[in-house]
Design an enzyme around this catalytic site. Structure first.
Site, PDB file in Angstrom:
ATOM      1  N   LYS A 143     -19.170  -5.113 -16.597  1.00 38.69           N
ATOM      2  CA  LYS A 143     -17.921  -4.977 -15.852  1.00 38.69           C
ATOM      3  C   LYS A 143     -16.832  -5.719 -16.626  1.00 38.69           C
ATOM      4  O   LYS A 143     -17.141  -6.488 -17.540  1.00 38.69           O
ATOM      5  CB  LYS A 143     -18.055  -5.519 -14.426  1.00 38.69           C
ATOM      6  CG  LYS A 143     -18.305  -7.017 -14.330  1.00 38.69           C
ATOM      7  CD  LYS A 143     -18.238  -7.423 -12.882  1.00 38.69           C
ATOM      8  CE  LYS A 143     -18.445  -8.908 -12.704  1.00 38.69           C
ATOM      9  NZ  LYS A 143     -18.422  -9.334 -11.336  1.00 38.69           N
ATOM     10  N   PHE A 159     -17.338  -1.660  -3.353  1.00 38.56           N
ATOM     11  CA  PHE A 159     -18.622  -1.190  -3.897  1.00 38.56           C
ATOM     12  C   PHE A 159     -18.864   0.286  -3.619  1.00 38.56           C
ATOM     13  O   PHE A 159     -20.002   0.723  -3.471  1.00 38.56           O
ATOM     14  CB  PHE A 159     -19.790  -2.060  -3.385  1.00 38.56           C
ATOM     15  CG  PHE A 159     -19.849  -3.379  -4.110  1.00 38.56           C
ATOM     16  CD1 PHE A 159     -18.922  -4.361  -3.837  1.00 38.56           C
ATOM     17  CD2 PHE A 159     -20.789  -3.619  -5.092  1.00 38.56           C
ATOM     18  CE1 PHE A 159     -18.926  -5.555  -4.531  1.00 38.56           C
ATOM     19  CE2 PHE A 159     -20.808  -4.812  -5.793  1.00 38.56           C
ATOM     20  CZ  PHE A 159     -19.873  -5.776  -5.510  1.00 38.56           C
ATOM     21  N   ASN A 199     -27.610  -9.151  -2.276  1.00 35.36           N
ATOM     22  CA  ASN A 199     -27.541  -8.406  -3.540  1.00 35.36           C
ATOM     23  C   ASN A 199     -28.235  -7.059  -3.435  1.00 35.36           C
ATOM     24  O   ASN A 199     -27.769  -6.066  -3.994  1.00 35.36           O
ATOM     25  CB  ASN A 199     -28.137  -9.237  -4.687  1.00 35.36           C
ATOM     26  CG  ASN A 199     -27.094 -10.154  -5.308  1.00 35.36           C
ATOM     27  OD1 ASN A 199     -25.943 -10.190  -4.849  1.00 35.36           O
ATOM     28  ND2 ASN A 199     -27.473 -10.897  -6.322  1.00 35.36           N
ATOM     29  N   CYS A 233     -27.477 -10.026 -12.391  1.00 34.69           N
ATOM     30  CA  CYS A 233     -28.021 -10.278 -11.044  1.00 34.69           C
ATOM     31  C   CYS A 233     -28.607  -9.059 -10.347  1.00 34.69           C
ATOM     32  O   CYS A 233     -29.770  -9.091  -9.954  1.00 34.69           O
ATOM     33  CB  CYS A 233     -26.944 -10.907 -10.165  1.00 34.69           C
ATOM     34  SG  CYS A 233     -26.540 -12.575 -10.690  1.00 34.69           S
ATOM     35  N   LYS A 246     -29.734 -14.425  -0.011  1.00 34.73           N
ATOM     36  CA  LYS A 246     -29.228 -14.063  -1.351  1.00 34.73           C
ATOM     37  C   LYS A 246     -29.782 -12.714  -1.807  1.00 34.73           C
ATOM     38  O   LYS A 246     -29.043 -11.841  -2.276  1.00 34.73           O
ATOM     39  CB  LYS A 246     -29.597 -15.177  -2.339  1.00 34.73           C
ATOM     40  CG  LYS A 246     -29.229 -14.892  -3.771  1.00 34.73           C
ATOM     41  CD  LYS A 246     -27.733 -14.816  -3.996  1.00 34.73           C
ATOM     42  CE  LYS A 246     -27.441 -14.228  -5.367  1.00 34.73           C
ATOM     43  NZ  LYS A 246     -26.026 -14.079  -5.630  1.00 34.73           N
ATOM     44  N   VAL A 265     -23.661 -20.130 -13.737  1.00 34.48           N
ATOM     45  CA  VAL A 265     -23.629 -20.719 -12.405  1.00 34.48           C
ATOM     46  C   VAL A 265     -23.536 -22.249 -12.481  1.00 34.48           C
ATOM     47  O   VAL A 265     -22.742 -22.864 -11.776  1.00 34.48           O
ATOM     48  CB  VAL A 265     -24.869 -20.265 -11.598  1.00 34.48           C
ATOM     49  CG1 VAL A 265     -25.051 -21.085 -10.336  1.00 34.48           C
ATOM     50  CG2 VAL A 265     -24.717 -18.788 -11.248  1.00 34.48           C
ATOM     51  N   THR A 303     -33.487 -17.537 -13.657  1.00 34.81           N
ATOM     52  CA  THR A 303     -34.715 -17.005 -13.058  1.00 34.81           C
ATOM     53  C   THR A 303     -34.837 -15.545 -13.510  1.00 34.81           C
ATOM     54  O   THR A 303     -34.693 -14.626 -12.709  1.00 34.81           O
ATOM     55  CB  THR A 303     -34.676 -17.090 -11.512  1.00 34.81           C
ATOM     56  OG1 THR A 303     -33.398 -16.577 -11.039  1.00 34.81           O
ATOM     57  CG2 THR A 303     -34.834 -18.496 -11.021  1.00 34.81           C
ATOM     58  N   GLY A 347     -20.052   5.317 -10.702  1.00 31.74           N
ATOM     59  CA  GLY A 347     -20.008   4.930 -12.110  1.00 31.74           C
ATOM     60  C   GLY A 347     -21.347   5.127 -12.786  1.00 31.74           C
ATOM     61  O   GLY A 347     -22.175   5.906 -12.309  1.00 31.74           O
TER      62      GLY A 347
HETATM   63  N1  LIG Z   1     -24.543 -15.207 -13.352  1.00 31.68           N
HETATM   64  C1  LIG Z   1     -24.196 -14.931 -12.107  1.00 31.68           C
HETATM   65  O1  LIG Z   1     -23.216 -14.207 -11.852  1.00 31.68           O
HETATM   66  C2  LIG Z   1     -24.992 -15.478 -10.957  1.00 31.68           C
HETATM   67  C3  LIG Z   1     -24.442 -15.427  -9.667  1.00 31.68           C
HETATM   68  C4  LIG Z   1     -25.176 -15.940  -8.606  1.00 31.68           C
HETATM   69  C5  LIG Z   1     -26.440 -16.484  -8.841  1.00 31.68           C
HETATM   70  N2  LIG Z   1     -26.957 -16.496 -10.090  1.00 31.68           N
HETATM   71  C6  LIG Z   1     -28.276 -17.116 -10.293  1.00 31.68           C
HETATM   72  O2  LIG Z   1     -28.113 -18.414 -10.852  1.00 31.68           O
HETATM   73  C7  LIG Z   1     -29.179 -18.733 -11.745  1.00 31.68           C
HETATM   74  C8  LIG Z   1     -28.610 -19.089 -13.118  1.00 31.68           C
HETATM   75  O3  LIG Z   1     -27.966 -17.947 -13.629  1.00 31.68           O
HETATM   76  P1  LIG Z   1     -26.998 -18.020 -14.885  1.00 31.68           P
HETATM   77  O4  LIG Z   1     -26.397 -16.681 -15.029  1.00 31.68           O
HETATM   78  O5  LIG Z   1     -26.141 -19.233 -14.744  1.00 31.68           O
HETATM   79  O6  LIG Z   1     -28.090 -18.271 -16.040  1.00 31.68           O
HETATM   80  P2  LIG Z   1     -27.824 -18.704 -17.558  1.00 31.68           P
HETATM   81  O7  LIG Z   1     -28.949 -18.116 -18.327  1.00 31.68           O
HETATM   82  O8  LIG Z   1     -26.415 -18.420 -17.936  1.00 31.68           O
HETATM   83  O9  LIG Z   1     -27.980 -20.296 -17.542  1.00 31.68           O
HETATM   84  C9  LIG Z   1     -29.186 -20.979 -17.328  1.00 31.68           C
HETATM   85  C10 LIG Z   1     -29.133 -22.277 -18.107  1.00 31.68           C
HETATM   86  O10 LIG Z   1     -30.260 -23.086 -17.756  1.00 31.68           O
HETATM   87  C11 LIG Z   1     -30.656 -23.791 -18.910  1.00 31.68           C
HETATM   88  N3  LIG Z   1     -32.021 -24.318 -18.741  1.00 31.68           N
HETATM   89  C12 LIG Z   1     -33.202 -23.656 -18.767  1.00 31.68           C
HETATM   90  N4  LIG Z   1     -34.221 -24.508 -18.558  1.00 31.68           N
HETATM   91  C13 LIG Z   1     -33.683 -25.739 -18.401  1.00 31.68           C
HETATM   92  C14 LIG Z   1     -34.223 -27.033 -18.137  1.00 31.68           C
HETATM   93  N5  LIG Z   1     -35.537 -27.215 -18.013  1.00 31.68           N
HETATM   94  N6  LIG Z   1     -33.370 -28.066 -18.048  1.00 31.68           N
HETATM   95  C15 LIG Z   1     -32.035 -27.888 -18.172  1.00 31.68           C
HETATM   96  N7  LIG Z   1     -31.474 -26.679 -18.403  1.00 31.68           N
HETATM   97  C16 LIG Z   1     -32.279 -25.621 -18.526  1.00 31.68           C
HETATM   98  C17 LIG Z   1     -30.513 -22.765 -20.024  1.00 31.68           C
HETATM   99  O11 LIG Z   1     -30.470 -23.367 -21.288  1.00 31.68           O
HETATM  100  C18 LIG Z   1     -29.202 -22.091 -19.625  1.00 31.68           C
HETATM  101  O12 LIG Z   1     -28.091 -22.717 -20.225  1.00 31.68           O
HETATM  102  C19 LIG Z   1     -30.088 -17.500 -11.747  1.00 31.68           C
HETATM  103  O13 LIG Z   1     -31.116 -17.696 -10.810  1.00 31.68           O
HETATM  104  C20 LIG Z   1     -29.165 -16.396 -11.284  1.00 31.68           C
HETATM  105  O14 LIG Z   1     -29.867 -15.356 -10.638  1.00 31.68           O
HETATM  106  C21 LIG Z   1     -26.250 -16.027 -11.163  1.00 31.68           C
END
Ligand SMILES: NC(=O)c1ccc[n+]([C@@H]2O[C@H](COP(=O)([O-])OP(=O)(O)OC[C@H]3O[C@@H](n4cnc5c(N)ncnc54)[C@H](O)[C@@H]3O)[C@@H](O)[C@H]2O)c1
Length: 441
Positions: free
Chosen positions: A323, A251, A210, A262, A206, A11, A86, A255
């Site tokens: 996926k 959706f 989901n 998420c 959000k 993200v 998170t 499957g």
């Molecule tokens: N992946 C998705 O498709 C998606 C879609 C919508 C929302 N989200 C939400 O977005 C958020 C992030 O998800 P993601 O998939 O990008 O996670 P991710 O694990 O890919 O990335 C999180 C990043 O944060 C970094 N991090 C942790 N602590 C830190 C700090 N103190 N300072 C700086 N960086 C730090 C980690 O090293 C990591 O690179 C989550 O809450 C998730 O639910 C994800």
């Protein structure tokens, strides 16, 4: 606007690249030194179509850079996006430790008014918690807290970020909402709806979205079970349902259960949030239970296909990611299915076009293969688990010859049952009976 994005994962990186492409000056921050070094070397740490081009373009044009120096990034920014993970705790609640850490760091290094925006998916009340953490430092600077949840889908993240169905903004002041409109100006000009509300409603949107999507998938997965019992075809049932404009076709593909980074964690967090507020969210609790049962059913289905007992049998898995078009293995149903098969004594061979490096860190005793044909070699059954395009038009003659037994278990309903039968396979899919009557279109 000068923007810092803290957390450079799926993200954070897409947000940073997208916002810089909108014309903002963006610095992406992460604690993961290797990740930042790789990004500085022009290497993208995840597989996401189009992301490499977007990142390199904005880096070259001087609007996007990467750092591990959070303090400097906070000082230089007017707006700070929090995009750290998170993840779920063992009890299903969302682990907010990274968000809290970042809130403390922001408070320590503030040198003027800041817009602090949560992009991470966070439980209702987190915006207030961040506000309280920052206020507790009494640093003399004002932080406006905004919730701006992200709805991107892995695999089409760039398109989703650039042209979302809507932008949700939860803000306490009109000034904060206006600053958000400024940051998202190019999206605003596309006449994409902006939902501007309070922080709590935005945070809940959000989880509600989901939770609803996970429910829709789970609903069709249960309809698939009923289809198998009554002799109906889930594909046709889904078309018949989805043409109702109140339902919609998306959706409704039966499957092996939902997975990914998420839906599983957000549905369990939604149930947990509700429980903590004294209400048992019965639909969410059922969705979680049913989704676990769906994955177990897939293990039974594979066992049935090889005669009821997988012990000593070899299963060839095509696809591992939750996926196609992503290398994300977090909570992929294949993890449960493969471990379940191994527990029952099966040997597993597997191949995925992108997710193998991640899968190799999570699964043991799997024979990793280079393509679909090598995977099929000597196996008692071929299981299609992720519907990558390259698996749609396989050379089935070669597959049949490679397999020990011509058995295909299609967990994504990709192949035509009649064609598979005519090619000499014993074919099973999800919620589709062997119905040779001609369909009327
Ligand atoms: N992946 C998705 O498709 C998606 C879609 C919508 C929302 N989200 C939400 O977005 C958020 C992030 O998800 P993601 O998939 O990008 O996670 P991710 O694990 O890919 O990335 C999180 C990043 O944060 C970094 N991090 C942790 N602590 C830190 C700090 N103190 N300072 C700086 N960086 C730090 C980690 O090293 C990591 O690179 C989550 O809450 C998730 O639910 C994800």
């Amino acid at each position: 606007m000068d923007i810092a994005v803290i957390g450079t994962g799926y993200v954070g990186l897409v947000t940073g690249a997208g916002l810089s492409d909108f014309g903002n000056d963006v610095v992406c921050v992460d604690v993961d030194v290797k990740k930042i070094e790789a990004l500085r070397d022009g290497k993208i740490p995840i597989y996401e179509p189009g992301l490499d081009t977007l990142v390199s373009k904005n880096v070259a044009e001087g609007r996007l850079r990467f750092t591990t120096e959070l303090a400097e990034a906070v000082r230089a920014a007017r707006a700070i996006f929090i995009a750290v993970g998170t993840p779920p705790k063992p009890d299903g609640s969302a682990d907010l430790r990274y968000v809290e850490e970042v809130a403390h760091s922001i408070a320590k290094h503030m040198n003027g008014p800041k817009l602090v925006i949560t992009k991470s998916t966070v439980p209702i009340g987190t915006g207030r918690m961040i506000e309280d953490i920052i206020a507790s430092y009494n640093n003399g600077h004002e932080a406006s807290i905004v919730s701006n949840p992200e709805f991107l889908r892995e695999g089409s993240a760039i398109e989703d970020f650039m042209k979302p169905d809507r932008v949700v903004i939860g803000a306490s002041t009109e000034e904060a909402a206006d600053l958000m409109r400024e940051i998202y100006a190019p999206v605003h000009s596309l006449e994409i709806p902006f939902v501007v509300t309070n922080v709590e409603s935005s945070e809940l949107i959000k989880y509600a979205a989901n939770g609803f999507l996970a429910t829709k998938i789970t609903f069709i997965n249960e309809i698939a079970v009923v289809c198998e019992k009554v002799g109906a075809n889930v594909h046709d049932v889904a078309i018949g349902m989805g043409l109702d404009s109140r339902i919609g076709p998306k959706f409704l593909q039966a499957g092996p259960g939902f997975g990914g980074s998420c839906f599983p964690k957000d549905t369990s967090a939604m149930a947990d949030i509700s429980r903590r507020h004294g209400y048992e969210f019965q639909i969410m609790e059922s969705v979680l239970r049913v989704n676990d049962a769906v994955k177990q059913r897939m293990i039974d289905k594979i066992a049935d296909a090889v005669g009821g007992d997988v012990s000593g049998k070899t299963v060839a898995m095509l696809g591992l990611a939750f996926k196609p078009e992503t290398d994300d293995m977090r909570d992929s149903p294949t993890l449960t299915i493969i471990r379940g098969l191994q527990k029952r004594g099966a040997n597993v061979r597997a191949y995925d076009p992108q997710a193998m490096p991640n899968a190799q860190t999570m699964l043991e005793n799997v024979t990793w293969c280079a393509d679909a044909y090598e995977t099929a070699e000597g196996a008692d059954a071929l299981v299609l688990a992720t519907e990558w395009n390259e698996f749609r038009a396989l050379n089935f003659e070669r597959i049949r010859k490679a397999l020990k037994d011509p058995v295909i278990v299609d967990l994504r309903n990709v192949y035509d049952p009649y064609r598979m039968a005519s090619l000499g396979f014993r074919y099973t899919s999800v919620g589709r009976v062997d119905d040779r009557r001609k369909r009327v279109r």
